[in-house]
Design a protein around this motif. Structure first.
Motif, short mmCIF file in Angstrom:
data_model
loop_
_atom_site.label_atom_id
_atom_site.label_comp_id
_atom_site.label_asym_id
_atom_site.label_seq_id
_atom_site.Cartn_x
_atom_site.Cartn_y
_atom_site.Cartn_z
N GLU A 284 -22.55 -17.80 6.08
CA GLU A 284 -22.88 -18.37 7.39
C GLU A 284 -21.75 -18.30 8.41
OE1 GLU A 284 -25.92 -19.41 8.15
OE2 GLU A 284 -26.58 -18.85 6.13
N ILE A 365 -28.80 -17.89 -0.34
CA ILE A 365 -28.69 -18.32 1.05
C ILE A 365 -29.00 -17.16 2.00
CG2 ILE A 365 -27.06 -19.14 2.81
CD1 ILE A 365 -25.73 -20.80 0.62
N VAL A 368 -32.69 -16.54 2.83
CA VAL A 368 -33.41 -17.41 3.77
C VAL A 368 -33.65 -16.61 5.05
CG1 VAL A 368 -33.30 -19.53 5.14
CG2 VAL A 368 -32.42 -19.49 2.79
N GLN A 370 -33.87 -15.11 8.67
CA GLN A 370 -33.08 -15.36 9.87
C GLN A 370 -33.89 -16.08 10.93
OE1 GLN A 370 -29.86 -14.83 10.21
NE2 GLN A 370 -29.86 -15.64 12.31
N ARG A 373 -33.19 -19.76 11.00
CA ARG A 373 -31.93 -20.10 11.66
C ARG A 373 -32.10 -20.02 13.18
NH1 ARG A 373 -30.58 -16.86 7.31
NH2 ARG A 373 -29.05 -17.70 5.82
N THR A 386 -27.73 -26.63 11.44
CA THR A 386 -28.67 -25.65 10.92
C THR A 386 -28.44 -25.41 9.43
OG1 THR A 386 -28.81 -24.56 13.07
CG2 THR A 386 -29.48 -23.28 11.15
N VAL A 387 -27.17 -25.31 9.05
CA VAL A 387 -26.86 -25.10 7.63
C VAL A 387 -27.31 -26.29 6.81
CG1 VAL A 387 -24.99 -24.83 5.96
CG2 VAL A 387 -24.95 -23.52 8.09
N VAL A 391 -31.00 -24.36 6.34
CA VAL A 391 -30.67 -23.31 5.36
C VAL A 391 -30.58 -23.88 3.95
CG1 VAL A 391 -28.97 -21.59 4.70
CG2 VAL A 391 -29.52 -21.93 7.12
N TYR A 489 -40.37 -19.43 1.23
CA TYR A 489 -39.44 -19.06 2.29
C TYR A 489 -39.35 -17.55 2.48
CZ TYR A 489 -38.29 -23.79 1.02
OH TYR A 489 -38.38 -25.12 0.71
#
Length: 490
Positions: A284, A365, A368, A370, A373, A386-387, A391, A489
């Motif tokens: 990230e 991770i 996930v 984009q 995000r 956001t993390v 995420v 997801y």
């Protein structure tokens, strides 16, 4: 003929078959490749595989079966009074095999001629002195019965190797000749070769399954033998681990299981936060250049042998903790008697597990989408929000699976525990105490020239089966969690 030479001979025949088969196919087509059903190489591969594969299969089966057959026949020559009370004939057969190997080595080195080895008796020559010259050590005097059995074993093994050489070589030549005769321009060589390769792939895929089944069955049989000799209630519900090869052993798994889980728990306390934070940073926050450098450096930890980690625990981490918590240490209180402790092994094992957690978590991770995000950032959330709120919740099932896989790796570790945790089986909450685990006790119980008919030795298989079930359950749970929630997801 030595096995290696025989394999080389088979490879030479297969190579010759490839050349001959390819040449015969071209000759049958008058040199025009277009009139062949298949490409020329397929005809060569057909002859080579027909010559090589059946011969190698027979060779493998023969090498597995011959020792069993020879031992079964030779064991009948051992009188019943030579087997110690409460033991098995396996210990006597170990001496027989060592004497036979010593006689072979004496013949190979020129100390003894083959006719002399066949006629050798304990009354005519000091067998122990002869075997000592070739470096074969025995724990007892060489009795005439053992020497006679060793000579018979040599005869059967030599005859078996000769018959194996003749049979395997003949089978390879027969396969080569049969495939060569069948080769012509109308022969569907490509179909035959592809079906043959498919069969080989199926066999290769089945070997892993069959090996797992074989391992489980072998542990089940030996575990059942153990429970015939030892009370299962003491094994599963007792509180003391005190093996005694003279009898009256207390063989409870609970102290070993406690040490295993305690050390693994401390290892996860070290590896999970560090590995997870490293994965979050790399996926990230880190730039491409930083990620390209940091991730390979982090994953180098996974390639370090566990014995090196064990030395690190014994020579660095343990003495450092002893200086802090030991007698005369920085805290002035003797909480740690030596360099070995649960904390020593747990910390070093946690360092070893960091790349397992970080690599798996990083991949999860990054999986996930984009768009999740972008949607969070578009709503005004910061990168850290956001993390935390998007995420990590999306990747949590996969992260939990990675942690469970790391836990199963920690439970099965041996060398770090042997060198860093000690060898005492007990219940204690003090991380500075010495403890031991299931894997170290398995090694200890099977080390040395022990009798496999005793419960003190057979307990290793019960421990191994329990450990297998435990780690298998963790792996299955991890895979279940990952597969059940991953699709949400994608």
């Amino acid at each position: 003929m030595p096995t290696l030479w025989l394999v080389c001979l088979l490879l030479v025949l297969a190579t010759a078959g490839f050349v001959m088969g390819r040449a015969r196919a071209l000759a049958s087509a008058g040199g025009d490749v277009r009139t062949l059903h298949s490409l020329p190489n397929y005809y060569g591969f057909n002859v080579a595989l027909t010559s090589l594969v059946p011969a190698l299969a027979v060779l493998a089966v023969w090498l597995l079966a011959q020792p069993i057959i020879v031992d079964t026949r030779v064991s009948k020559l051992i009188p019943a009074d030579m087997v110690p009370e409460g033991s098995t004939i396996g210990l006597v057969m170990s001496d027989v095999r060592r004497v036979a190997a010593g006689l072979d080595l004496a013949v190979d080195t020129g100390l003894l001629r083959a006719p002399e080895a066949a006629a050798l008796s304990a009354n005519e020559r000091d067998v122990r002195s002869l075997l000592g010259e070739v470096g074969v050590a025995l724990g007892a005097d060489v009795r005439p019965e053992v020497l006679a059995a060793a000579q018979r074993s040599r005869e059967l093994n030599h005859a078996g190797r000769l018959l194996m050489t003749v049979l395997v070589t003949g089978l390879a030549l027969a396969g080569l000749g049969w495939a060569y005769v069948r080769t012509n321009k109308e022969f569907r060589a490509r179909n035959v070769v592809e079906r043959g390769v498919l069969v080989l792939l199926i066999v290769a895929a089945s070997l892993a399954i069959l090996t797992t089944i074989g391992i489980v069955l072998s542990m089940l049989f030996e575990t059942s033998n153990f429970f015939r000799l030892h009370d299962w209630k003491d094994f599963f519900f007792g509180s003391t681990w005190a093996p005694n090869f003279r009898g009256d052993s207390e063989l409870s798994i609970l102290p070993l299981l406690w040490g295993t889980l305690y050390i693994s728990f401390i290892a996860l306390l070290v590896s999970v936060p560090i590995g997870l934070f490293a994965a979050i940073y790399l996926s990230e926050y880190a730039g491409k250049a930083t990620r390209a450098l940091a991730k390979p450096l982090l994953e180098i930890l996974a390639g370090i042998p566990t014995i090196v980690y064990g030395l690190f625990a014994l020579l660095t981490v343990g003495p450092t903790l002893a200086q802090v918590f030991g007698k005369g240490g920085l805290l002035g209180v003797e909480w740690m008697a030596g360099a070995t402790s649960v904390l020593t092994a747990g910390v070093v094992m946690g360092i070893m597990l960091i790349p397992f957690v970080s690599s798996l978590s990083d991949d999860i991770i990054n999986a996930v989408p984009q768009s999740m995000r972008d949607g969070s950032l578009g709503l005004g959330a910061t990168r850290s929000e956001t993390v935390r709120q998007v995420v990590l919740p999306a990747a949590l099932p996969g992260i939990v699976g990675a942690i469970l896989l790391a836990a199963s790796r920690a439970i099965g570790e041996t060398m770090i525990v042997v060198m860093g945790a000690g060898a005492i089986a007990k219940f204690s909450l003090n991380p500075l105490d010495t403890m031991t685990t299931i894997t170290t006790r398995i090694v200890s119980q099977l080390t040395g020239d022990t009798d496999f008919a005793s419960p003190e030795t057979l307990v290793a298989f019960a421990l191994g089966l329990t450990l297998f079930v435990l780690t298998l359950g963790l792996n299955v749970l991890a895979l279940y969690i990952v597969r059940k929630y991953r699709e949400q997801y994608e």
